[in-house]
Design a protein around this motif. Structure first.
Motif, mmCIF file in Angstrom:
data_model
loop_
_atom_site.group_PDB
_atom_site.id
_atom_site.type_symbol
_atom_site.label_atom_id
_atom_site.label_comp_id
_atom_site.label_asym_id
_atom_site.label_seq_id
_atom_site.Cartn_x
_atom_site.Cartn_y
_atom_site.Cartn_z
ATOM 1 N N UNK A 178 0.888 -1.265 0.046
ATOM 2 C CA UNK A 178 0.070 -0.089 0.000
ATOM 3 C C UNK A 178 0.982 1.367 0.027
ATOM 4 N N UNK A 179 1.977 1.365 0.697
ATOM 5 C CA UNK A 179 2.880 2.338 0.713
ATOM 6 C C UNK A 179 3.262 2.622 -0.591
ATOM 7 N N UNK A 180 3.702 1.463 -1.335
ATOM 8 C CA UNK A 180 4.386 1.760 -2.659
ATOM 9 C C UNK A 180 3.478 2.204 -3.659
ATOM 10 N N UNK A 181 2.297 1.730 -3.498
ATOM 11 C CA UNK A 181 1.171 2.089 -4.387
ATOM 12 C C UNK A 181 0.878 3.834 -4.020
ATOM 13 N N UNK A 182 0.683 3.944 -2.806
ATOM 14 C CA UNK A 182 0.187 5.490 -2.436
ATOM 15 C C UNK A 182 1.472 6.481 -2.578
ATOM 16 N N UNK A 183 2.610 6.077 -2.568
ATOM 17 C CA UNK A 183 3.785 6.863 -2.772
ATOM 18 C C UNK A 183 3.964 7.180 -4.066
ATOM 19 N N UNK A 184 3.461 6.320 -5.064
ATOM 20 C CA UNK A 184 3.814 6.649 -6.380
ATOM 21 C C UNK A 184 2.611 7.437 -6.888
ATOM 22 N N UNK A 185 1.469 7.351 -6.021
ATOM 23 C CA UNK A 185 0.400 8.317 -6.571
ATOM 24 C C UNK A 185 0.393 9.650 -5.748
ATOM 25 N N UNK A 186 1.426 9.777 -4.955
ATOM 26 C CA UNK A 186 1.681 10.920 -4.183
ATOM 27 C C UNK A 186 0.759 11.060 -2.983
ATOM 28 N N UNK A 187 0.267 10.196 -2.449
ATOM 29 C CA UNK A 187 -0.856 10.158 -1.508
ATOM 30 C C UNK A 187 -0.469 9.876 -0.105
#
Length: 310
Positions: free
Chosen positions: A276-285
């Motif tokens: 989730x961190x990886x996904x959110x980081x890529x989306x700037x969230x």
């Protein structure tokens, strides 16, 4: 039930089985299978009721992977129930069977039956004289174009350890390695000092190292790769106490102690947090470094986040 939604993987090397299983998962994700439930058949006491429950159709028709890992033969008493379950597998589900080093497996009735209704893949052992070709094959699968110098360095560095070699390859892929990138450049990151601190449950030092990495502007994907690698190793040690990783004896010892102190579900939850961190980081969230700190805190002091971590 259809043949396309049952996959059987068997062999003697746990890591190679895991690697093949991950390939199957990757293909299933392309077909929108994002939910996975893991089951372990370690002895004769395994009950299939939980599998039947997970196989029940969801009100929301969610596609689900049932990940069954078989470490001991299915008993004669359970064979009929096991085959019945496979035949009644819901179309919205996929069953992935991983079978570990069972003697005379291909002569077992339950294996013969499951072979008729599933896609069977044998994972063969990689011998020392095959290691170089195996490494080159993994480079190709990961779209890496690395020169002979890098290949030789990796082989020398990992000494035939498949897991260590694969993790180096993942690291190189993460860094978008090119033919001009030398692997020795990746070996001096302070991030590797985190291992001893985490596995020794030294929270203060772990947070200090993480802050140093942040100050040095270490790329965030490297942090995720490192944490994910350590979580994978904790799981592999749980599955096979004899699994070996390169490094000082203290690293191997502390790794086993930390693995013994954590429940599998707890480690899996942390892997999900990293995803989730990886996904959110890529989306700037997300606040990447703050969330990474939270993962470190949970790894060092699991007793505050799980009622029964051990």
């Amino acid at each position: 039930m259809s043949e396309s939604n049952i996959f059987t993987i068997y062999g003697t090397d746990p890591f190679l089985i895991e690697l093949k299983r991950d390939e199957v998962f990757s293909e299933l994700k392309k077909n929108n299978f994002f939910i996975r439930e893991i089951f372990f058949n370690n002895d004769k006491t395994f009950k299939f009721e939980s599998l039947y429950q997970e196989n029940e159709a969801s009100l929301f028709s969610e596609k689900k992977i049932l990940d069954l890992r078989i470490y001991s033969p299915i008993t004669k008493e359970n064979t009929e129930q096991f085959i019945d379950f496979c035949l009644k597998l819901d179309q919205e589900n996929s069953l992935v069977l991983s079978i570990y080093n069972i003697d005379r497996l291909t002569t077992k009735k339950w294996f013969k039956e499951i072979s008729k209704i599933s896609k069977v893949q044998e994972v063969k052992k990689v011998y020392p004289n095959q290691f170089r070709n195996w490494v080159i094959e993994q480079y190709k699968k990961n779209s890496l174009d690395i020169n002979e110098e890098n290949i030789n360095l990796l082989i020398e560095k990992t000494q035939g350890n498949l897991l260590a070699a694969m993790q180096e390859i993942k690291f190189l892929k993460l860094l978008n390695a090119s033919t001009n990138f030398l692997m020795e450049d990746s070996s001096d990151f302070e991030i590797f000092n985190l291992s001893d601190s985490i596995f020794s449950s030294d929270l203060e030092n772990s947070l200090k190292i993480l802050q140093n990495l942040k100050n040095k502007k270490t790329p965030e994907p490297i942090i995720i790769w490192f944490l994910y690698r350590e979580l994978e190793r904790l799981i592999l040690i749980k599955e096979d106490k004899n699994t070996f990783f390169p490094g000082p004896k203290s690293y191997q010892s502390n790794l086993k102690k930390k693995s013994d102190s954590l429940k599998l579900d707890f480690i899996v939850e942390l892997k999900m947090e990293l995803a989730k961190l990886d996904r959110d980081f890529k989306l700037g969230r997300s606040d990447f470094w703050k969330t990474s700190e939270q993962v470190l805190i949970k790894l060092c002091n699991p007793q505050f986040f799980s009622k029964t971590p051990a």
